[in-house]
Design a protein around this motif. Structure first.
Motif, PDB file in Angstrom:
ATOM      1  N   ASN A 196      27.154  26.545  38.359  1.00  0.00           N
ATOM      2  CA  ASN A 196      26.161  25.473  38.435  1.00  0.00           C
ATOM      3  C   ASN A 196      25.425  25.481  39.771  1.00  0.00           C
ATOM      4  O   ASN A 196      24.243  25.139  39.845  1.00  0.00           O
ATOM      5  CB  ASN A 196      26.836  24.114  38.221  1.00  0.00           C
ATOM      6  N   ILE A 197      26.132  25.847  40.836  1.00  0.00           N
ATOM      7  CA  ILE A 197      25.512  25.921  42.160  1.00  0.00           C
ATOM      8  C   ILE A 197      24.412  26.985  42.165  1.00  0.00           C
ATOM      9  O   ILE A 197      23.279  26.747  42.602  1.00  0.00           O
ATOM     10  CB  ILE A 197      26.564  26.250  43.234  1.00  0.00           C
ATOM     11  N   ILE A 198      24.753  28.174  41.671  1.00  0.00           N
ATOM     12  CA  ILE A 198      23.803  29.287  41.671  1.00  0.00           C
ATOM     13  C   ILE A 198      22.625  28.981  40.756  1.00  0.00           C
ATOM     14  O   ILE A 198      21.486  29.374  41.027  1.00  0.00           O
ATOM     15  CB  ILE A 198      24.503  30.591  41.255  1.00  0.00           C
ATOM     16  N   ALA A 199      22.876  28.241  39.672  1.00  0.00           N
ATOM     17  CA  ALA A 199      21.794  27.883  38.749  1.00  0.00           C
ATOM     18  C   ALA A 199      20.765  26.977  39.416  1.00  0.00           C
ATOM     19  O   ALA A 199      19.565  27.079  39.134  1.00  0.00           O
ATOM     20  CB  ALA A 199      22.371  27.199  37.511  1.00  0.00           C
ATOM     21  N   ILE A 200      21.213  26.100  40.297  1.00  0.00           N
ATOM     22  CA  ILE A 200      20.261  25.267  41.040  1.00  0.00           C
ATOM     23  C   ILE A 200      19.355  26.152  41.881  1.00  0.00           C
ATOM     24  O   ILE A 200      18.129  25.976  41.919  1.00  0.00           O
ATOM     25  CB  ILE A 200      21.008  24.249  41.926  1.00  0.00           C
ATOM     26  N   GLY A 201      19.952  27.138  42.563  1.00  0.00           N
ATOM     27  CA  GLY A 201      19.163  28.065  43.369  1.00  0.00           C
ATOM     28  C   GLY A 201      18.186  28.864  42.529  1.00  0.00           C
ATOM     29  O   GLY A 201      17.040  29.107  42.936  1.00  0.00           O
ATOM     30  N   SER A 202      18.604  29.277  41.338  1.00  0.00           N
ATOM     31  CA  SER A 202      17.731  30.035  40.446  1.00  0.00           C
ATOM     32  C   SER A 202      16.528  29.190  40.036  1.00  0.00           C
ATOM     33  O   SER A 202      15.385  29.679  40.016  1.00  0.00           O
ATOM     34  CB  SER A 202      18.519  30.481  39.213  1.00  0.00           C
ATOM     35  N   GLY A 203      16.778  27.930  39.726  1.00  0.00           N
ATOM     36  CA  GLY A 203      15.668  27.040  39.387  1.00  0.00           C
ATOM     37  C   GLY A 203      14.712  26.849  40.551  1.00  0.00           C
ATOM     38  O   GLY A 203      13.487  26.781  40.364  1.00  0.00           O
ATOM     39  N   MET A 204      15.265  26.786  41.760  1.00  0.00           N
ATOM     40  CA  MET A 204      14.416  26.663  42.943  1.00  0.00           C
ATOM     41  C   MET A 204      13.485  27.868  43.082  1.00  0.00           C
ATOM     42  O   MET A 204      12.300  27.714  43.393  1.00  0.00           O
ATOM     43  CB  MET A 204      15.279  26.535  44.195  1.00  0.00           C
ATOM     44  N   LEU A 205      14.018  29.058  42.859  1.00  0.00           N
ATOM     45  CA  LEU A 205      13.188  30.264  42.968  1.00  0.00           C
ATOM     46  C   LEU A 205      12.034  30.233  41.968  1.00  0.00           C
ATOM     47  O   LEU A 205      10.881  30.533  42.315  1.00  0.00           O
ATOM     48  CB  LEU A 205      14.039  31.515  42.733  1.00  0.00           C
TER      49      LEU A 205
END
Length: 336
Positions: A196-205
């Motif tokens: 879930n943490i990495i998914a937030i970063g992916s959405g930011m990109l």
């Protein structure tokens, strides 16, 4: 036929309950909202969480947990992490009163904020060991919206008790939904929580206008960080190469159906976290999980630059642009 109580009537709990009901299992959902339970039983819909979906005619729901649990062979928790202890305490009292022993399982994906415990650990602290024969976790790449439509889905059921995992596997399996089993409860839970943490970063990109190259780089290096944390906490590294690891990371980190991904996109647009959470109307588990993982980094002497940078962006005011630049200009190294 297996009798199954599903505690929680959000999107994922409803999708899992509906899958088992379609398979001919005896399923009773529990919701803490009487109106929602009435809607599910009477109209066979759950419009707030799964708008437009038609549920199986055999699916029933109640706002009385004791009625849902009575006679159940399996009790499946599908509530937000912050509600696990309260629901587990209530369940423990019911099982004790009934002198009932069940298989316990959960399909939540997070860590407790203050203690950093996994969900199975929280449940085990609240429900006496004599009340259950095994504890399992359902994890893997599975958006509720797609599952309820009958999209092809494969998930993993982790448990140190293979018999407990087998009961759930047989209850869920059909031509559209394929469950596998594994014995790594720790890794299965951590994969589901940390992605879930990495998914937030992916959405930011994506919100910042970057493309597939950037997304693939983030997800791949994010998996390295997930594996680091998992191994430090006793998980099997191979688990993160399976459905509970890379599978769940891909679907959560690349799909607009993912609330963590959508949160990242919204944060990239300049919205403050409080507004994003309010507009989402559902728990964004990664926002809380990231605090625990930053603590793990210090405690176990790990190197988690993506997680650390996301924490700085979400909680310390670093801009997303600065965070991206910091990650891309770090000292060069070999791939690990």
């Amino acid at each position: 036929m297996t009798k199954i109580a599903v505690l929680g009537a959000g999107s994922w709990g409803t999708a899992l309950a509906n899958t088992m009901a379609k398979n001919g299992q005896n399923v009773m959902m529990w919701s803490h909202k009487a109106e929602q339970a009435k809607e599910i039983s009477g109209q066979k819909t759950n419009e707030r969480y799964l708008p437009g979906a038609k549920l199986d005619d055999r699916l029933q729901a109640t706002a009385d947990m004791a009625a849902a649990v009575k006679g159940a062979d399996v009790v499946l928790f599908v509530v937000p992490t912050k509600a696990i202890r309260e629901v587990a305490k209530q369940l423990a009292g019911i099982l004790n009163e009934n002198k009932q022993q069940v298989v316990l399982a959960h399909a939540a994906k997070g860590l407790e904020q203050k203690t950093h415990l996994r969900i199975s650990q929280m449940i085990a602290e609240e429900v006496p060991a004599e009340a259950y024969t095994g504890l399992a976790v359902i994890s893997g790449p599975s958006h509720a919206e797609d599952v309820v439509k009958g999209d092809l889905t494969a998930i993993s059921i982790g448990s140190t008790n293979p018999a407990a995992a087998k009961v759930l596997q047989e209850a869920l399996a059909n031509a559209h939904f394929r469950p596998y089993t594994n014995t790594d409860l720790v890794g299965s839970e951590l994969g589901g929580a940390l992605k879930n943490i990495i998914a937030i970063g992916s959405g930011m990109l994506i919100g910042k206008g970057f493309g597939a190259n950037a997304q693939a780089a983030l997800l791949t290096r994010g998996l390295v960080e997930i594996r680091q944390v998992g191994q430090a906490l006793g998980a099997e590294p191979e688990t993160f190469l399976g459905l509970a690891g890379i599978g769940d990371l891909i679907v959560t980190g690349m799909s607009p159906n993912s609330r963590n991904y959508r949160a990242g996109v919204a944060l990239a647009s300049g919205k403050p976290l409080a507004q994003v959470e309010e507009e989402m109307g559902m728990v964004i588990e990664g926002v809380n999980t990231i605090k625990a993982v930053v603590d793990f980094e210090k405690e176990y002497d790990l190197d988690l630059p993506i997680t650390r940078t996301l924490y700085q962006v979400i909680y310390e005011g670093k801009t997303i642009d600065q965070g991206i630049n910091d990650l891309m200009t770090r000292p060069l190294k070999a791939e690990d």
